[in-house]
Write a protein that holds these residues in place. Sequence first.
Motif, PDB file in Angstrom:
ATOM      1  N   VAL A   1      31.703  41.966  20.264  1.00  0.00           N
ATOM      2  CA  VAL A   1      30.610  41.841  21.335  1.00  0.00           C
ATOM      3  C   VAL A   1      31.325  41.842  22.582  1.00  0.00           C
ATOM      4  CG1 VAL A   1      28.755  40.488  22.111  1.00  0.00           C
ATOM      5  CG2 VAL A   1      29.035  40.833  19.791  1.00  0.00           C
ATOM      6  N   ASN A   2      32.458  41.195  22.894  1.00  0.00           N
ATOM      7  CA  ASN A   2      33.111  41.088  24.276  1.00  0.00           C
ATOM      8  C   ASN A   2      33.667  42.394  24.637  1.00  0.00           C
ATOM      9  OD1 ASN A   2      33.941  39.138  26.358  1.00  0.00           O
ATOM     10  ND2 ASN A   2      35.931  39.739  25.582  1.00  0.00           N
ATOM     11  N   ALA A   3      34.125  43.165  23.763  1.00  0.00           N
ATOM     12  CA  ALA A   3      34.474  44.557  24.079  1.00  0.00           C
ATOM     13  C   ALA A   3      33.313  45.327  24.782  1.00  0.00           C
ATOM     14  CB  ALA A   3      35.194  45.194  22.889  1.00  0.00           C
ATOM     15  N   LEU A   4      32.390  45.173  24.065  1.00  0.00           N
ATOM     16  CA  LEU A   4      31.183  45.914  24.897  1.00  0.00           C
ATOM     17  C   LEU A   4      30.505  45.299  26.095  1.00  0.00           C
ATOM     18  CD1 LEU A   4      29.349  48.407  24.627  1.00  0.00           C
ATOM     19  CD2 LEU A   4      27.740  46.998  22.996  1.00  0.00           C
TER      20      LEU A   4
ATOM     21  N   LEU B   1      23.963  36.472  21.721  1.00  0.00           N
ATOM     22  CA  LEU B   1      22.447  37.196  21.990  1.00  0.00           C
ATOM     23  C   LEU B   1      21.901  37.067  23.412  1.00  0.00           C
ATOM     24  CD1 LEU B   1      20.761  35.927  18.621  1.00  0.00           C
ATOM     25  CD2 LEU B   1      21.290  38.227  19.288  1.00  0.00           C
ATOM     26  N   TRP B   2      22.162  35.903  23.898  1.00  0.00           N
ATOM     27  CA  TRP B   2      21.967  35.605  25.403  1.00  0.00           C
ATOM     28  C   TRP B   2      22.671  36.806  26.377  1.00  0.00           C
ATOM     29  CZ3 TRP B   2      18.675  32.358  28.165  1.00  0.00           C
ATOM     30  CH2 TRP B   2      18.926  32.718  29.550  1.00  0.00           C
ATOM     31  N   TYR B   3      23.946  36.930  26.231  1.00  0.00           N
ATOM     32  CA  TYR B   3      24.706  38.004  26.818  1.00  0.00           C
ATOM     33  C   TYR B   3      24.388  39.483  26.644  1.00  0.00           C
ATOM     34  CZ  TYR B   3      28.320  34.073  27.744  1.00  0.00           C
ATOM     35  OH  TYR B   3      28.718  33.253  28.049  1.00  0.00           O
ATOM     36  N   LEU B   4      23.929  39.391  25.276  1.00  0.00           N
ATOM     37  CA  LEU B   4      23.437  40.881  25.060  1.00  0.00           C
ATOM     38  C   LEU B   4      21.974  41.367  25.554  1.00  0.00           C
ATOM     39  CD1 LEU B   4      24.827  41.103  21.148  1.00  0.00           C
ATOM     40  CD2 LEU B   4      25.568  42.612  22.944  1.00  0.00           C
ATOM     41  N   ALA B   5      21.272  40.478  25.399  1.00  0.00           N
ATOM     42  CA  ALA B   5      20.146  40.313  25.852  1.00  0.00           C
ATOM     43  C   ALA B   5      19.871  40.565  27.652  1.00  0.00           C
ATOM     44  CB  ALA B   5      19.075  39.184  25.639  1.00  0.00           C
ATOM     45  N   GLU B   6      20.859  39.965  28.243  1.00  0.00           N
ATOM     46  CA  GLU B   6      21.050  40.220  29.738  1.00  0.00           C
ATOM     47  C   GLU B   6      21.508  41.628  29.997  1.00  0.00           C
ATOM     48  OE1 GLU B   6      22.979  38.299  33.642  1.00  0.00           O
ATOM     49  OE2 GLU B   6      23.420  37.509  31.654  1.00  0.00           O
ATOM     50  N   ALA B   7      22.645  42.048  29.158  1.00  0.00           N
ATOM     51  CA  ALA B   7      23.061  43.200  29.464  1.00  0.00           C
ATOM     52  C   ALA B   7      22.178  44.350  29.394  1.00  0.00           C
ATOM     53  CB  ALA B   7      24.413  43.492  28.242  1.00  0.00           C
ATOM     54  N   LEU B   8      21.110  44.124  28.325  1.00  0.00           N
ATOM     55  CA  LEU B   8      19.926  45.235  28.316  1.00  0.00           C
ATOM     56  C   LEU B   8      19.074  45.394  29.501  1.00  0.00           C
ATOM     57  CD1 LEU B   8      19.695  44.959  24.335  1.00  0.00           C
ATOM     58  CD2 LEU B   8      20.112  47.020  25.651  1.00  0.00           C
TER      59      LEU B   8
ATOM     60  N   SER C   1      30.164  45.171  31.976  1.00  0.00           N
ATOM     61  CA  SER C   1      30.881  44.376  33.433  1.00  0.00           C
ATOM     62  C   SER C   1      31.054  45.711  34.353  1.00  0.00           C
ATOM     63  CB  SER C   1      31.752  43.437  32.958  1.00  0.00           C
ATOM     64  OG  SER C   1      32.289  42.764  34.247  1.00  0.00           O
ATOM     65  N   GLU C   2      32.081  46.409  33.838  1.00  0.00           N
ATOM     66  CA  GLU C   2      32.638  47.580  34.559  1.00  0.00           C
ATOM     67  C   GLU C   2      31.672  48.275  35.195  1.00  0.00           C
ATOM     68  OE1 GLU C   2      35.384  49.027  31.730  1.00  0.00           O
ATOM     69  OE2 GLU C   2      37.014  47.568  31.976  1.00  0.00           O
ATOM     70  N   LEU C   3      30.731  48.723  34.444  1.00  0.00           N
ATOM     71  CA  LEU C   3      29.663  49.660  34.907  1.00  0.00           C
ATOM     72  C   LEU C   3      29.040  48.898  36.064  1.00  0.00           C
ATOM     73  CD1 LEU C   3      28.430  51.368  31.678  1.00  0.00           C
ATOM     74  CD2 LEU C   3      29.618  52.205  33.455  1.00  0.00           C
ATOM     75  N   VAL C   4      28.599  47.709  35.887  1.00  0.00           N
ATOM     76  CA  VAL C   4      27.788  47.042  36.884  1.00  0.00           C
ATOM     77  C   VAL C   4      28.670  46.801  38.112  1.00  0.00           C
ATOM     78  CG1 VAL C   4      26.507  44.807  37.188  1.00  0.00           C
ATOM     79  CG2 VAL C   4      26.345  46.012  34.961  1.00  0.00           C
TER      80      VAL C   4
ATOM     81  N   ALA D   1      24.052  49.454  32.910  1.00  0.00           N
ATOM     82  CA  ALA D   1      24.493  49.577  31.646  1.00  0.00           C
ATOM     83  C   ALA D   1      23.756  50.287  30.860  1.00  0.00           C
ATOM     84  CB  ALA D   1      24.454  47.932  31.161  1.00  0.00           C
ATOM     85  N   ARG D   2      22.874  51.331  31.297  1.00  0.00           N
ATOM     86  CA  ARG D   2      22.076  52.230  30.555  1.00  0.00           C
ATOM     87  C   ARG D   2      23.036  53.122  29.601  1.00  0.00           C
ATOM     88  NH1 ARG D   2      16.781  52.815  30.743  1.00  0.00           N
ATOM     89  NH2 ARG D   2      16.896  51.802  32.837  1.00  0.00           N
ATOM     90  N   PRO D   3      23.816  53.509  29.938  1.00  0.00           N
ATOM     91  CA  PRO D   3      24.890  54.465  28.937  1.00  0.00           C
ATOM     92  C   PRO D   3      25.353  53.601  27.899  1.00  0.00           C
ATOM     93  CG  PRO D   3      25.398  54.581  31.363  1.00  0.00           C
ATOM     94  CD  PRO D   3      24.680  53.511  31.219  1.00  0.00           C
ATOM     95  N   LEU D   4      25.160  52.387  27.786  1.00  0.00           N
ATOM     96  CA  LEU D   4      25.397  51.632  26.587  1.00  0.00           C
ATOM     97  C   LEU D   4      24.500  50.831  25.929  1.00  0.00           C
ATOM     98  CD1 LEU D   4      28.766  49.592  28.492  1.00  0.00           C
ATOM     99  CD2 LEU D   4      28.864  51.694  27.053  1.00  0.00           C
ATOM    100  N   HIS D   5      23.355  51.102  26.123  1.00  0.00           N
ATOM    101  CA  HIS D   5      21.992  50.258  25.758  1.00  0.00           C
ATOM    102  C   HIS D   5      21.869  50.590  24.435  1.00  0.00           C
ATOM    103  CE1 HIS D   5      19.550  49.204  29.532  1.00  0.00           C
ATOM    104  NE2 HIS D   5      20.725  48.801  29.705  1.00  0.00           N
TER     105      HIS D   5
END
Length: 280
Positions: free
Chosen positions: A167-170, A118-125, A175-178, A130-134
């Motif tokens: 989750v890791n796949a996403l 959840l920590w990683y997912l919250a940060e990704a958002l 990471s690649e986008l950022v 990463a907007r295309p993956l939001h």
Amino acid sequence: MLNGMQDHTTGRAALRGDCERCFGLCCVALPFTASADFARDKKAGTPCPNLQGDHRCGIHARLRQQGYAGCTVYDCFGAGQRVSQVTFGGRDWRSGPPEHARRMFDVFPVVRGLHELLWYLAEALTLPAARPLHADLRRLRQRTEQLAGGTPGELAALDVAAHRQEVNALLLRTSELVRAGVRGRRRNRRGADLMGARLKGADLRGANLRGAYLIAADLTGADLRGADLIGADLRDADLTDADLTGAFFLTQPQLNAARGSAGTRLPKTLTRPVHWAAGR
């Protein structure tokens, strides 16, 4: 509301350990192995001898001096208070039969793993790139929160590893986008053995350091802006004067395990470890 607790996905504040609301689960459920991190062995499910009746640590202010540096590194990502107050409804592991305590101890690491995700997912958002993956990130965040809010039986039967893979796949796509937006050479050192490496002043902007072994590496003055540090082992790594602003998927336990200084620049969501000021 989920399972009586405020939705953890509204922010990362709830994904930080709150020992005041926990029954000392990390001091009981987890095993210790005598080493530089722990002064003695302790079996899983056995209370640490330093744990007091009120679930407080009797040597909290002296953990490092007493040989328990590992305790100062650990963070449950808020799983302790969730398991204590929500999953088991505030019922102390001391107050019931042995099977009650065992179930609580079994569930604790499961929820801890989900809270880390959840920590990683919250940060990704929070990452504009990463907007295309939001939409996908929000979907998985909601699913992870639902799993963490399960009953003790559901949590005990959960295959956390399988969910982590999804989750890791996403997160990898994130990471690649950022990192694609970081100028210059973006090194791929995923899973690399960099133990004790001399990386003083190294340009690691946008580097893929996922799962890299950076134990005791010299990263003094290194530029880690925009680097992916998920799962990187930073134990005893020297981050003195390093620039970690914009580094992502970095957690407080990773920082706590490293060495640094007042000149180390950190992401705003993380706290400078107290022991850095003491030079320990």
